[in-house]
Design a protein around this motif. Structure first.
Motif, short mmCIF file in Angstrom:
data_model
loop_
_atom_site.label_atom_id
_atom_site.label_comp_id
_atom_site.label_asym_id
_atom_site.label_seq_id
_atom_site.Cartn_x
_atom_site.Cartn_y
_atom_site.Cartn_z
N MET A 112 -5.74 12.97 -9.12
CA MET A 112 -6.59 11.88 -8.64
C MET A 112 -6.06 11.29 -7.34
SD MET A 112 -5.70 8.65 -11.13
CE MET A 112 -6.46 9.46 -12.53
N ASP A 113 -6.96 10.65 -6.60
CA ASP A 113 -6.59 9.92 -5.39
C ASP A 113 -6.20 8.50 -5.76
OD1 ASP A 113 -7.22 12.12 -3.86
OD2 ASP A 113 -9.17 11.34 -3.22
N VAL A 114 -5.11 8.01 -5.14
CA VAL A 114 -4.68 6.63 -5.35
C VAL A 114 -4.43 5.99 -3.99
CG1 VAL A 114 -3.63 7.18 -7.57
CG2 VAL A 114 -2.21 7.20 -5.51
N HIS A 115 -4.47 4.67 -3.97
CA HIS A 115 -4.24 3.92 -2.72
C HIS A 115 -2.75 3.75 -2.47
CE1 HIS A 115 -4.60 1.01 0.45
NE2 HIS A 115 -4.02 0.07 -0.27
N VAL A 116 -2.32 4.04 -1.24
CA VAL A 116 -0.92 3.86 -0.85
C VAL A 116 -0.77 2.49 -0.18
CG1 VAL A 116 1.01 4.77 0.49
CG2 VAL A 116 -0.65 6.34 -0.51
N LYS A 117 0.02 1.62 -0.78
CA LYS A 117 0.18 0.25 -0.26
C LYS A 117 1.29 0.17 0.78
CE LYS A 117 -0.56 -3.31 -2.77
NZ LYS A 117 -0.41 -4.39 -3.77
N ASN A 118 1.35 1.18 1.64
CA ASN A 118 2.34 1.22 2.71
C ASN A 118 1.84 2.20 3.76
OD1 ASN A 118 4.69 1.78 4.31
ND2 ASN A 118 5.96 1.02 2.65
N THR A 119 1.64 1.71 4.99
CA THR A 119 1.12 2.58 6.05
C THR A 119 2.24 3.28 6.81
OG1 THR A 119 1.01 0.70 7.57
CG2 THR A 119 -0.99 1.23 6.33
N GLY A 120 3.50 3.01 6.45
CA GLY A 120 4.62 3.72 7.07
C GLY A 120 4.64 5.19 6.65
N ARG A 121 5.54 5.94 7.24
CA ARG A 121 5.58 7.38 6.97
C ARG A 121 6.07 7.70 5.57
NH1 ARG A 121 8.13 9.09 12.85
NH2 ARG A 121 6.20 8.85 14.06
N CYS A 122 7.15 7.06 5.14
CA CYS A 122 7.72 7.29 3.79
C CYS A 122 7.92 8.77 3.52
CB CYS A 122 6.84 6.67 2.71
SG CYS A 122 6.59 4.90 2.85
N ALA A 123 8.18 9.56 4.57
CA ALA A 123 8.24 11.01 4.41
C ALA A 123 9.41 11.44 3.54
CB ALA A 123 8.35 11.67 5.78
N GLU A 124 10.52 10.70 3.59
CA GLU A 124 11.69 11.05 2.79
C GLU A 124 11.49 10.74 1.31
OE1 GLU A 124 11.75 9.33 5.54
OE2 GLU A 124 13.03 10.39 6.98
N LEU A 125 10.51 9.88 1.01
CA LEU A 125 10.28 9.45 -0.36
C LEU A 125 9.14 10.21 -1.03
CD1 LEU A 125 10.54 5.58 0.23
CD2 LEU A 125 12.25 7.05 -0.86
#
Length: 226
Positions: free
Chosen positions: A29-42
């Protein structure tokens, strides 16, 4: 701060900065990400994530992505959490005096700061930055260039010059940071602005957080190295 209606899932992908795809109990499912930063490491495929069910039935996504597990610990990535946690902490920390009054979203110059805090006729402008990037024990900010962040620092210097208290708080949304540093590789201008801000009377402080899938609270102070 406390979260309710939480569920555990597995991260699959992030098609854009607002949406993530997760596996929740075997359903993709699609969920909303409450952070517009990259968070690529996470946000890596297979990472364990925690979701909060939305009470708004009109939304296209039924869940918000709140936290992710990284190296055995829970990292909060909710961009609204640092302000909420700071507000709770500042009211009883003693840093701003006894029972200060907190006003969110107050404008000064060309910027709107997260808080204006007043006690005994003394006013302070406070900007809060959430930090989710940890590399080799060092908390880094920002994880993407932020001209807005540079402007905030310049405006805090101007506020300090006019006699206001001026503070920049880094709320590290995890535990274990040895110290915090500007992310010179990603945005050197922000690091230079931090140096000038400290010289200009802006108080810089970083604090780590005690994080669980259902909560986040501000903990110990972390050294800032420029």
């Amino acid at each position: 701060m406390i979260y309710t209606n939480m569920a555990q899932g597995e991260f699959i992908s992030r098609p854009n900065r607002f949406i993530a795809q997760v596996d929740l109990a075997g359903e993709r499912m699609d969920v909303h990400v409450k952070n517009t930063g990259r968070c690529a490491e996470l946000l890596t495929p297979g990472a364990r994530v925690w979701l909060q069910r939305s009470g708004n039935h009109k939304r296209k996504t039924g869940y918000d992505l709140i936290a992710v597990e990284k190296d055995g610990q829970v990292v909060n990535i909710d961009s609204a959490a640092p302000n909420a946690a700071f507000g709770e902490w500042a009211a009883q920390s003693g840093l701003f005096g006894y029972k200060p009054t907190l006003y969110p979203e107050r404008r000064f110059g060309a910027s709107r700061f997260d808080f204006y805090i007043e006690q005994g006729g003394v006013g302070s402008f406070v900007e809060v930055k959430g930090v989710t990037l940890l590399r080799e024990g060092v908390a880094l900010f920002p994880d993407a260039p932020t001209e807005r962040g540079v402007r905030h620092l310049h405006e805090l210097v101007a506020a300090a010059a006019q006699g206001y208290g001026a503070y920049l708080f880094f709320i590290i949304q995890l535990r274990g940071a040895r110290y915090l540093s500007p992310n010179w590789e990603t945005h050197p201008a922000f690091g230079e602005a931090m140096r000038k801000a400290r010289e200009g009377g802006v108080h810089l402080q970083a604090r780590e957080c005690i994080v669980t899938p259902e909560s986040m609270a501000i903990g110990r102070e972390v050294e800032i190295r420029l």
